[in-house]
Design an enzyme around this catalytic site. Structure first.
Site, PDB file in Angstrom:
ATOM      1  N   TYR A 231       0.793  -1.225   0.000  1.00  0.00           N
ATOM      2  CA  TYR A 231       0.000   0.000   0.000  1.00  0.00           C
ATOM      3  C   TYR A 231       0.833   1.286   0.000  1.00  0.00           C
ATOM      4  O   TYR A 231       0.271   2.374  -0.088  1.00  0.00           O
ATOM      5  CB  TYR A 231      -0.944   0.012   1.211  1.00  0.00           C
ATOM      6  CG  TYR A 231      -1.866  -1.176   1.234  1.00  0.00           C
ATOM      7  CD1 TYR A 231      -2.887  -1.299   0.299  1.00  0.00           C
ATOM      8  CD2 TYR A 231      -1.702  -2.189   2.171  1.00  0.00           C
ATOM      9  CE1 TYR A 231      -3.720  -2.406   0.300  1.00  0.00           C
ATOM     10  CE2 TYR A 231      -2.541  -3.291   2.181  1.00  0.00           C
ATOM     11  CZ  TYR A 231      -3.540  -3.392   1.249  1.00  0.00           C
ATOM     12  OH  TYR A 231      -4.363  -4.487   1.251  1.00  0.00           O
TER      13      TYR A 231
ATOM     14  N   ASN B 272     -13.635   2.929  -0.862  1.00  0.00           N
ATOM     15  CA  ASN B 272     -12.650   1.859  -0.779  1.00  0.00           C
ATOM     16  C   ASN B 272     -13.196   0.890   0.263  1.00  0.00           C
ATOM     17  O   ASN B 272     -13.104   1.148   1.459  1.00  0.00           O
ATOM     18  CB  ASN B 272     -11.273   2.382  -0.378  1.00  0.00           C
ATOM     19  CG  ASN B 272     -10.219   1.284  -0.418  1.00  0.00           C
ATOM     20  OD1 ASN B 272     -10.539   0.107  -0.304  1.00  0.00           O
ATOM     21  ND2 ASN B 272      -8.967   1.670  -0.558  1.00  0.00           N
TER      22      ASN B 272
ATOM     23  N   ASP C 111     -25.791  -3.621  -1.154  1.00  0.00           N
ATOM     24  CA  ASP C 111     -27.205  -3.241  -1.248  1.00  0.00           C
ATOM     25  C   ASP C 111     -27.403  -1.740  -1.051  1.00  0.00           C
ATOM     26  O   ASP C 111     -28.232  -1.130  -1.733  1.00  0.00           O
ATOM     27  CB  ASP C 111     -28.035  -4.022  -0.227  1.00  0.00           C
ATOM     28  CG  ASP C 111     -28.153  -5.502  -0.577  1.00  0.00           C
ATOM     29  OD1 ASP C 111     -27.808  -5.889  -1.716  1.00  0.00           O
ATOM     30  OD2 ASP C 111     -28.585  -6.270   0.301  1.00  0.00           O
TER      31      ASP C 111
ATOM     32  N   HIS D  50      -9.375   1.017  -5.061  1.00  0.00           N
ATOM     33  CA  HIS D  50      -8.394   0.164  -4.373  1.00  0.00           C
ATOM     34  C   HIS D  50      -7.007   0.690  -4.673  1.00  0.00           C
ATOM     35  O   HIS D  50      -6.698   0.991  -5.832  1.00  0.00           O
ATOM     36  CB  HIS D  50      -8.499  -1.293  -4.828  1.00  0.00           C
ATOM     37  CG  HIS D  50      -9.792  -1.936  -4.481  1.00  0.00           C
ATOM     38  ND1 HIS D  50     -10.092  -2.380  -3.214  1.00  0.00           N
ATOM     39  CD2 HIS D  50     -10.880  -2.200  -5.241  1.00  0.00           C
ATOM     40  CE1 HIS D  50     -11.312  -2.889  -3.209  1.00  0.00           C
ATOM     41  NE2 HIS D  50     -11.817  -2.785  -4.423  1.00  0.00           N
TER      42      HIS D  50
END
Length: 149
Positions: free
Chosen positions: A22, A73, A86, A99
């Site tokens: 990351y 994210n 949903d 991402h």
């Protein structure tokens, strides 16, 4: 125009968590870049991070009538966040999935996103730039939707 940015579980550890994947950019630095970009584009931004799916769902619900788009994210909820999926489908505005890493190039269990079918698009693999690239695209899409004719 107002836009929502939602960061999922463990993203508050950016800069410390697996920097080989990351990077070393912190969540605060990402948020700072997004706020500066929002100012440059002359739009409002609300940023929220939670380690709890229900809190992210609640934030969508709170903004259902006041946002023009959202970046999300989903982090660890990418593969199993049914409630989040949903909630996204109920939103009247576009949502982009973000991402930092390329999840298609990671462990096989990370490669499927339950969120992707509910969003307008996914931006991934650009590190912190996934956020800024997604935000620019989101603002452009919202402006096109709001333009007369």
């Amino acid at each position: 125009m107002k836009f929502l940015v939602l960061h999922g579980p463990n993203l508050n550890l950016f800069g410390r968590r697996e920097p080989h994947i990351y990077g070393t950019t912190t969540l605060a630095q990402i948020d700072e870049r997004l706020r500066a970009l929002a100012a440059e584009l002359d739009v409002a931004i609300e940023i929220f991070q939670s380690n709890h799916e229900g809190s992210l769902v609640d934030k969508f619900h709170e903004n259902i009538d006041s946002c023009d788009g959202a970046l999300l994210n989903p982090a660890g909820l990418t593969q199993h966040g049914v409630s989040l999926h949903d909630a996204i489908k109920a939103m009247p505005f576009p949502v982009l999935e973000i991402h930092m890493s390329n999840i298609a190039a990671r462990e096989s269990w990370r490669q499927h996103s339950i969120i992707s079918p509910a969003v307008k698009a996914t931006i991934q693999g650009l590190g912190w730039r996934s956020y800024t690239a997604g935000f620019r695209a989101l603002v452009e899409m919202a402006r096109e939707r709001a333009a007369p004719g």
